[in-house]
Scaffold this motif. Structure first.
Motif, PDB file in Angstrom:
ATOM      1  N   VAL A  45       0.709  -1.143   0.047  1.00 40.19           N
ATOM      2  CA  VAL A  45      -0.069  -0.115  -0.017  1.00 40.19           C
ATOM      3  C   VAL A  45       1.021   1.403  -0.029  1.00 40.19           C
ATOM      4  O   VAL A  45       0.554   2.281  -0.580  1.00 40.19           O
ATOM      5  CB  VAL A  45      -0.758  -0.207   1.302  1.00 40.19           C
ATOM      6  CG1 VAL A  45      -1.761   1.373   1.352  1.00 40.19           C
ATOM      7  CG2 VAL A  45      -1.894  -1.203   1.354  1.00 40.19           C
ATOM      8  N   GLN A  46       1.836   1.092   0.673  1.00 41.57           N
ATOM      9  CA  GLN A  46       2.886   2.371   0.830  1.00 41.57           C
ATOM     10  C   GLN A  46       4.158   2.259   0.066  1.00 41.57           C
ATOM     11  O   GLN A  46       4.841   1.246   0.612  1.00 41.57           O
ATOM     12  CB  GLN A  46       3.273   2.769   2.227  1.00 41.57           C
ATOM     13  CG  GLN A  46       1.869   3.010   3.250  1.00 41.57           C
ATOM     14  CD  GLN A  46       2.366   3.262   4.384  1.00 41.57           C
ATOM     15  OE1 GLN A  46       3.214   3.169   5.044  1.00 41.57           O
ATOM     16  NE2 GLN A  46       1.133   3.918   5.328  1.00 41.57           N
ATOM     17  N   PRO A  47       4.386   2.580  -0.870  1.00 44.27           N
ATOM     18  CA  PRO A  47       5.493   2.356  -1.817  1.00 44.27           C
ATOM     19  C   PRO A  47       6.819   2.556  -1.195  1.00 44.27           C
ATOM     20  O   PRO A  47       7.676   1.824  -1.213  1.00 44.27           O
ATOM     21  CB  PRO A  47       5.664   3.547  -2.832  1.00 44.27           C
ATOM     22  CG  PRO A  47       4.087   4.049  -3.008  1.00 44.27           C
ATOM     23  CD  PRO A  47       3.517   3.745  -1.795  1.00 44.27           C
ATOM     24  N   ARG A  48       7.205   3.578  -0.019  1.00 49.52           N
ATOM     25  CA  ARG A  48       8.384   3.576   0.611  1.00 49.52           C
ATOM     26  C   ARG A  48       8.395   2.459   1.709  1.00 49.52           C
ATOM     27  O   ARG A  48       9.430   2.061   2.038  1.00 49.52           O
ATOM     28  CB  ARG A  48       8.233   4.768   1.551  1.00 49.52           C
ATOM     29  CG  ARG A  48       8.835   5.967   0.576  1.00 49.52           C
ATOM     30  CD  ARG A  48       9.054   7.150   1.487  1.00 49.52           C
ATOM     31  NE  ARG A  48       9.648   8.119   0.683  1.00 49.52           N
ATOM     32  CZ  ARG A  48      10.055   9.361   1.453  1.00 49.52           C
ATOM     33  NH1 ARG A  48       9.897   9.517   2.677  1.00 49.52           N
ATOM     34  NH2 ARG A  48      10.658  10.401   0.608  1.00 49.52           N
ATOM     35  N   GLU A  49       7.249   1.611   1.934  1.00 53.16           N
ATOM     36  CA  GLU A  49       7.444   0.466   2.972  1.00 53.16           C
ATOM     37  C   GLU A  49       6.804  -0.677   2.260  1.00 53.16           C
ATOM     38  O   GLU A  49       5.716  -1.104   2.622  1.00 53.16           O
ATOM     39  CB  GLU A  49       6.831   0.923   4.285  1.00 53.16           C
ATOM     40  CG  GLU A  49       7.199   2.051   5.015  1.00 53.16           C
ATOM     41  CD  GLU A  49       6.496   2.425   6.312  1.00 53.16           C
ATOM     42  OE1 GLU A  49       5.651   1.564   6.615  1.00 53.16           O
ATOM     43  OE2 GLU A  49       6.613   3.672   6.749  1.00 53.16           O
ATOM     44  N   PRO A  50       7.241  -1.043   1.281  1.00 45.62           N
ATOM     45  CA  PRO A  50       6.630  -2.210   0.540  1.00 45.62           C
ATOM     46  C   PRO A  50       6.555  -3.635   1.404  1.00 45.62           C
ATOM     47  O   PRO A  50       7.563  -3.762   2.347  1.00 45.62           O
ATOM     48  CB  PRO A  50       7.723  -2.439  -0.559  1.00 45.62           C
ATOM     49  CG  PRO A  50       8.880  -1.987  -0.468  1.00 45.62           C
ATOM     50  CD  PRO A  50       8.490  -1.079   0.599  1.00 45.62           C
TER      51      PRO A  50
END
Length: 125
Positions: free
Chosen positions: A102-107
């Motif tokens: 959901v969050q690109p920085r926290e795949p």
């Protein structure tokens, strides 16, 4: 005849390929690669992903459609692709990291391909 056709279709559709479940779980298994074992360019790209860029290519961070269906099935928009530069290549080359979450920085999971989506290995730390 139906069994022969089904067998032929299975080969054509990739029967014998690693099961999708091989990408799940936390223990390294077939279908995984340690981040430290990846080329330096892939390690750099992974750091860029987690820091939010800046990315060297306009296509980096765009939605990856998983048309090959080699990654676990998720709704469109779940996966994003990033270029792993290939030394000596005049274009983007074939290497990519595809991350899902959901969050690109926290795949939730990232996968490495060195053959332009023909195969993937889940990246483990």
């Amino acid at each position: 005849m139906a069994a022969v056709l089904a067998g032929a279709l299975g080969v054509a559709l990739g029967a014998g390929a690693p099961a999708r479940e091989s990408f799940r779980g936390s223990a390294p298994a077939a279908g995984t690669v340690a981040l430290a074992a990846l080329p330096a360019e892939a390690q750099h790209t992974e750091r860029l992903i987690r820091s939010g860029g800046p990315f060297p290519y306009a296509k980096d961070g765009t939605v990856f459609g998983n048309r090959e269906r080699l990654l676990p099935s998720h709704p469109r928009g779940y996966y994003r692709e990033y270029t792993v530069p290939t030394p000596g290549s005049r274009d983007r080359g074939a290497r990519r990291i595809v991350c899902g979450g959901v969050q690109p920085r926290e795949p939730e999971a990232c996968f490495y391909t060195e053959d332009h989506y023909a195969s993937f290995r889940r990246i483990v730390k």
